[in-house]
Design a protein around this motif. Structure first.
Motif, PDB file in Angstrom:
ATOM      1  N   ILE A  22       0.857  -1.179   0.000  1.00 37.36           N
ATOM      2  CA  ILE A  22       0.000   0.000   0.000  1.00 37.36           C
ATOM      3  C   ILE A  22       0.894   1.230   0.000  1.00 37.36           C
ATOM      4  O   ILE A  22       1.821   1.340   0.817  1.00 37.36           O
ATOM      5  CB  ILE A  22      -0.932   0.006   1.226  1.00 37.36           C
ATOM      6  N   SER A  23       0.616   2.144  -0.923  1.00 40.00           N
ATOM      7  CA  SER A  23       1.398   3.370  -1.046  1.00 40.00           C
ATOM      8  C   SER A  23       0.508   4.579  -0.803  1.00 40.00           C
ATOM      9  O   SER A  23      -0.688   4.555  -1.085  1.00 40.00           O
ATOM     10  CB  SER A  23       2.005   3.473  -2.445  1.00 40.00           C
ATOM     11  N   VAL A  24       1.106   5.652  -0.288  1.00 39.85           N
ATOM     12  CA  VAL A  24       0.375   6.878   0.012  1.00 39.85           C
ATOM     13  C   VAL A  24       0.969   8.014  -0.820  1.00 39.85           C
ATOM     14  O   VAL A  24       2.188   8.212  -0.842  1.00 39.85           O
ATOM     15  CB  VAL A  24       0.463   7.228   1.513  1.00 39.85           C
ATOM     16  N   TYR A  25       0.086   8.744  -1.498  1.00 38.43           N
ATOM     17  CA  TYR A  25       0.485   9.882  -2.334  1.00 38.43           C
ATOM     18  C   TYR A  25      -0.252  11.139  -1.867  1.00 38.43           C
ATOM     19  O   TYR A  25      -1.351  11.046  -1.328  1.00 38.43           O
ATOM     20  CB  TYR A  25       0.109   9.635  -3.800  1.00 38.43           C
ATOM     21  N   GLU A  26       0.365  12.293  -2.116  1.00 34.26           N
ATOM     22  CA  GLU A  26      -0.310  13.566  -1.879  1.00 34.26           C
ATOM     23  C   GLU A  26      -0.151  14.450  -3.100  1.00 34.26           C
ATOM     24  O   GLU A  26       0.895  14.452  -3.753  1.00 34.26           O
ATOM     25  CB  GLU A  26       0.237  14.268  -0.641  1.00 34.26           C
ATOM     26  N   TYR A  27      -1.203  15.195  -3.380  1.00 36.53           N
ATOM     27  CA  TYR A  27      -1.199  16.113  -4.516  1.00 36.53           C
ATOM     28  C   TYR A  27      -0.709  17.475  -4.044  1.00 36.53           C
ATOM     29  O   TYR A  27      -1.251  18.052  -3.103  1.00 36.53           O
ATOM     30  CB  TYR A  27      -2.603  16.225  -5.111  1.00 36.53           C
ATOM     31  N   THR A  28       0.318  17.976  -4.689  1.00 38.29           N
ATOM     32  CA  THR A  28       0.950  19.230  -4.257  1.00 38.29           C
ATOM     33  C   THR A  28       0.434  20.432  -5.022  1.00 38.29           C
ATOM     34  O   THR A  28       0.917  21.538  -4.816  1.00 38.29           O
ATOM     35  CB  THR A  28       2.475  19.150  -4.451  1.00 38.29           C
ATOM     36  N   GLY A  29      -0.518  20.234  -5.916  1.00 42.09           N
ATOM     37  CA  GLY A  29      -1.015  21.322  -6.743  1.00 42.09           C
ATOM     38  C   GLY A  29      -0.523  21.216  -8.171  1.00 42.09           C
ATOM     39  O   GLY A  29      -1.114  21.760  -9.088  1.00 42.09           O
ATOM     40  N   GLU A  30       0.563  20.485  -8.351  1.00 45.25           N
ATOM     41  CA  GLU A  30       1.122  20.270  -9.681  1.00 45.25           C
ATOM     42  C   GLU A  30       1.201  18.799 -10.047  1.00 45.25           C
ATOM     43  O   GLU A  30       1.074  18.440 -11.209  1.00 45.25           O
ATOM     44  CB  GLU A  30       2.525  20.877  -9.764  1.00 45.25           C
ATOM     45  N   ARG A  31       1.431  17.940  -9.034  1.00 46.91           N
ATOM     46  CA  ARG A  31       1.589  16.517  -9.311  1.00 46.91           C
ATOM     47  C   ARG A  31       1.361  15.707  -8.039  1.00 46.91           C
ATOM     48  O   ARG A  31       1.373  16.243  -6.940  1.00 46.91           O
ATOM     49  CB  ARG A  31       2.966  16.226  -9.880  1.00 46.91           C
ATOM     50  N   TRP A  32       1.170  14.399  -8.228  1.00 45.80           N
ATOM     51  CA  TRP A  32       1.060  13.470  -7.109  1.00 45.80           C
ATOM     52  C   TRP A  32       2.457  13.054  -6.682  1.00 45.80           C
ATOM     53  O   TRP A  32       3.261  12.631  -7.507  1.00 45.80           O
ATOM     54  CB  TRP A  32       0.238  12.246  -7.491  1.00 45.80           C
TER      55      TRP A  32
END
Length: 117
Positions: A22-32
């Motif tokens: 399981i991986s966790v990503y966050e969107y920074t406004g430009e990319r994941w």
């Protein structure tokens, strides 16, 4: 909430050497951006968990369900102190109901479990 949690669990796989991650990503406004590569971290967790995941609306609490053939069924409860931080295992939820967990949800610090039949 700009958080995405991805499980690579495959219910059709009979190969026990394939372990879930399981991986966790966050969107920074430009990319994941990947912020946590392997939430399950141990072989035991990767073998028996990941068939279902629920992320709280605020992105700070996460539930990870055990695979359907795991007995007793359990849920891993992860927490983090805010966006941009990694999740840490807070507790293992083992319902008293022997028939297993059919579904679950998380809202803030509140957990809801639905049992089978």
């Amino acid at each position: 909430n700009n958080t995405l949690v991805v499980s690579d669990y495959s219910p059709n796989s009979r190969d026990e050497s394939l372990l879930c991650s399981i991986s966790v990503y966050e969107y920074t406004g430009e990319r994941w951006t990947l912020i946590q590569a392997d939430l399950l971290s141990t072989e035991g967790r990767r073998k028996f968990f990941g068939s279902s995941i629920r992320l709280a609306d605020d992105g700070t609490n996460l539930l990870v369900g055990s695979t359907p053939d795991t007995s007793p069924s359990e849920i891993l409860y992860f927490r983090r102190d805010g966006l941009g931080r990694e999740f840490e295992l807070h507790s293992v939820v083992a319902p008293i109901e022997p028939r297993g967990v059919a579904s679950f949800a998380v809202h803030g610090d509140h957990l809801a479990l639905g049992t089978v039949g």
